[in-house]
Design a protein around this motif. Structure first.
Motif, PDB file in Angstrom:
ATOM      1  N   PHE A  40      25.265 -19.464 -14.420  1.00 37.82           N
ATOM      2  CA  PHE A  40      25.752 -18.309 -13.660  1.00 37.82           C
ATOM      3  C   PHE A  40      26.673 -18.752 -12.524  1.00 37.82           C
ATOM      4  CE2 PHE A  40      24.946 -15.374 -10.017  1.00 37.82           C
ATOM      5  CZ  PHE A  40      25.676 -14.318 -10.495  1.00 37.82           C
ATOM      6  N   VAL A  41      26.246 -19.824 -11.834  1.00 40.62           N
ATOM      7  CA  VAL A  41      27.065 -20.335 -10.736  1.00 40.62           C
ATOM      8  C   VAL A  41      28.406 -20.840 -11.254  1.00 40.62           C
ATOM      9  CG1 VAL A  41      27.259 -22.140  -8.981  1.00 40.62           C
ATOM     10  CG2 VAL A  41      25.102 -20.895  -9.253  1.00 40.62           C
TER      11      VAL A  41
ATOM     12  N   GLU B 297      20.551 -20.434 -14.005  1.00 38.46           N
ATOM     13  CA  GLU B 297      21.181 -20.214 -12.697  1.00 38.46           C
ATOM     14  C   GLU B 297      22.441 -21.050 -12.577  1.00 38.46           C
ATOM     15  OE1 GLU B 297      18.112 -21.137  -9.947  1.00 38.46           O
ATOM     16  OE2 GLU B 297      17.045 -19.228 -10.204  1.00 38.46           O
TER      17      GLU B 297
ATOM     18  N   SER C 278      30.557 -17.815 -12.269  1.00 35.63           N
ATOM     19  CA  SER C 278      31.020 -17.100 -11.084  1.00 35.63           C
ATOM     20  C   SER C 278      32.134 -17.872 -10.384  1.00 35.63           C
ATOM     21  CB  SER C 278      29.853 -16.864 -10.123  1.00 35.63           C
ATOM     22  OG  SER C 278      30.300 -16.202  -8.960  1.00 35.63           O
ATOM     23  N   THR C 279      31.961 -19.191 -10.297  1.00 37.45           N
ATOM     24  CA  THR C 279      32.962 -20.015  -9.632  1.00 37.45           C
ATOM     25  C   THR C 279      34.288 -19.981 -10.381  1.00 37.45           C
ATOM     26  OG1 THR C 279      31.245 -21.496  -8.796  1.00 37.45           O
ATOM     27  CG2 THR C 279      33.486 -22.336  -8.804  1.00 37.45           C
TER      28      THR C 279
ATOM     29  N   LEU D 207      28.826 -14.050  -8.190  1.00 41.88           N
ATOM     30  CA  LEU D 207      27.961 -14.114  -7.006  1.00 41.88           C
ATOM     31  C   LEU D 207      28.403 -13.135  -5.933  1.00 41.88           C
ATOM     32  CD1 LEU D 207      27.651 -18.013  -6.712  1.00 41.88           C
ATOM     33  CD2 LEU D 207      25.755 -16.433  -7.161  1.00 41.88           C
ATOM     34  N   ARG D 208      27.462 -12.722  -5.112  1.00 43.19           N
ATOM     35  CA  ARG D 208      27.755 -11.763  -4.042  1.00 43.19           C
ATOM     36  C   ARG D 208      28.797 -12.311  -3.071  1.00 43.19           C
ATOM     37  NH1 ARG D 208      24.836  -7.580  -1.602  1.00 43.19           N
ATOM     38  NH2 ARG D 208      26.180  -6.633  -0.023  1.00 43.19           N
ATOM     39  N   ASP D 209      28.660 -13.586  -2.700  1.00 41.12           N
ATOM     40  CA  ASP D 209      29.630 -14.180  -1.772  1.00 41.12           C
ATOM     41  C   ASP D 209      31.035 -14.175  -2.372  1.00 41.12           C
ATOM     42  OD1 ASP D 209      27.641 -14.606   0.026  1.00 41.12           O
ATOM     43  OD2 ASP D 209      27.402 -16.743  -0.405  1.00 41.12           O
ATOM     44  N   HIS D 210      31.116 -14.473  -3.653  1.00 46.83           N
ATOM     45  CA  HIS D 210      32.418 -14.483  -4.326  1.00 46.83           C
ATOM     46  C   HIS D 210      33.012 -13.068  -4.385  1.00 46.83           C
ATOM     47  CE1 HIS D 210      31.485 -18.477  -6.626  1.00 46.83           C
ATOM     48  NE2 HIS D 210      31.847 -18.675  -5.376  1.00 46.83           N
ATOM     49  N   SER D 211      32.204 -12.091  -4.756  1.00 51.67           N
ATOM     50  CA  SER D 211      32.706 -10.713  -4.865  1.00 51.67           C
ATOM     51  C   SER D 211      33.117 -10.176  -3.500  1.00 51.67           C
ATOM     52  CB  SER D 211      31.651  -9.806  -5.497  1.00 51.67           C
ATOM     53  OG  SER D 211      30.492  -9.717  -4.690  1.00 51.67           O
TER      54      SER D 211
ATOM     55  N   TYR E 186      35.821 -16.553  -9.840  1.00 53.22           N
ATOM     56  CA  TYR E 186      36.301 -16.449  -8.459  1.00 53.22           C
ATOM     57  C   TYR E 186      37.635 -17.169  -8.291  1.00 53.22           C
ATOM     58  CZ  TYR E 186      36.648 -17.268  -3.448  1.00 53.22           C
ATOM     59  OH  TYR E 186      37.103 -17.346  -2.166  1.00 53.22           O
TER      60      TYR E 186
ATOM     61  N   LYS F 208      27.397  -8.189 -13.445  1.00 52.05           N
ATOM     62  CA  LYS F 208      26.618  -9.219 -12.741  1.00 52.05           C
ATOM     63  C   LYS F 208      26.976 -10.636 -13.216  1.00 52.05           C
ATOM     64  CE  LYS F 208      22.751  -6.082 -11.915  1.00 52.05           C
ATOM     65  NZ  LYS F 208      21.307  -5.828 -12.077  1.00 52.05           N
TER      66      LYS F 208
END
Length: 208
Positions: free
Chosen positions: A14-15, A11, A18-19, A67-71, A22, A64
């Motif tokens: 992944f974070v 996890e 994603s960061t 993250l949803r918030d980032h997208s 983003y 995938k």
């Protein structure tokens, strides 16, 4: 517990990924935003650049990796920029439409004058030459399709009027038929070429 540690580690990766994605996409969008704010008219290159950037974001969403918030944040920023460019494009289309109408009206006035001369019995050859010149000119003036087609229809009407005038004078019928057929065949050939080009463009646009 090793399974808990392993899951947390995955996890965390992944974070981190994603960061990074983003921040990278956000910086690119901010650069595009600065360019778009300075625009005075629509820029096709910036539209394509934004489109390609958003396609990259979508691919990472599909994979995938983000993250949803980032997208969601990137989607909101992208949509805002697309909206700005659409406003500029609409403004440009409005200007182009007005310019096309003005040009079409000028050509229409010339064709109306030619129609009047044909009906009054003026010498036909110079009028045919003038219409052929107009036909060439309208292809190079960036007219909108509807205005372009309307003018072609007017030219066709004048050629048909010339044909009917010649056919109404039997004593000159055989002499005039050859020239009329020649110009009509040439005109129909040009229309056929335009149709083939339009079909080809439509096919390529569909592929794109």
């Amino acid at each position: 517990k090793s399974d808990v540690v392993q899951r947390a580690q995955m996890e965390w990766h992944f974070v981190v990924l994603s960061t990074k994605l983003y921040k990278n996409f956000k910086n690119q969008l901010e650069d595009l935003s600065d360019k778009i704010k300075r625009l005075e008219e629509f820029d096709e290159n910036l539209w394509n650049e934004l489109r390609d950037l958003w396609a990259g974001v979508q691919q990472h969403i599909f994979d995938k990796n983000i993250l949803r918030d980032h997208s969601d944040s990137l989607r909101e920023k992208s949509n805002a920029l697309f909206d700005e460019l659409k406003k500029l494009r609409k403004a440009r289309q409005s200007v182009m439409s007005q310019k096309s109408r003005d040009l079409a009206q000028q050509f229409s006035d010339k064709l109306s004058a030619i129609t009047a001369k044909i009906e009054s019995g003026a010498v036909i050859k110079p009028l045919i030459d003038e219409m052929i010149a107009i036909q060439k000119d309208i292809k190079q003036r960036g007219l909108l399709r509807k205005d372009f087609e309307a003018l072609l229809a007017r030219i066709n009407e004048n050629f048909n009027l010339i044909r009917s005038k010649r056919e109404s004078r039997p004593q000159h019928r055989h002499q005039d038929e050859g020239a009329a057929d020649k110009f009509n065949k040439r005109y129909e050939g040009l229309l056929g070429a335009i149709k083939r080009l339009e079909d080809s463009i439509a096919f390529e646009r569909k592929n794109i």
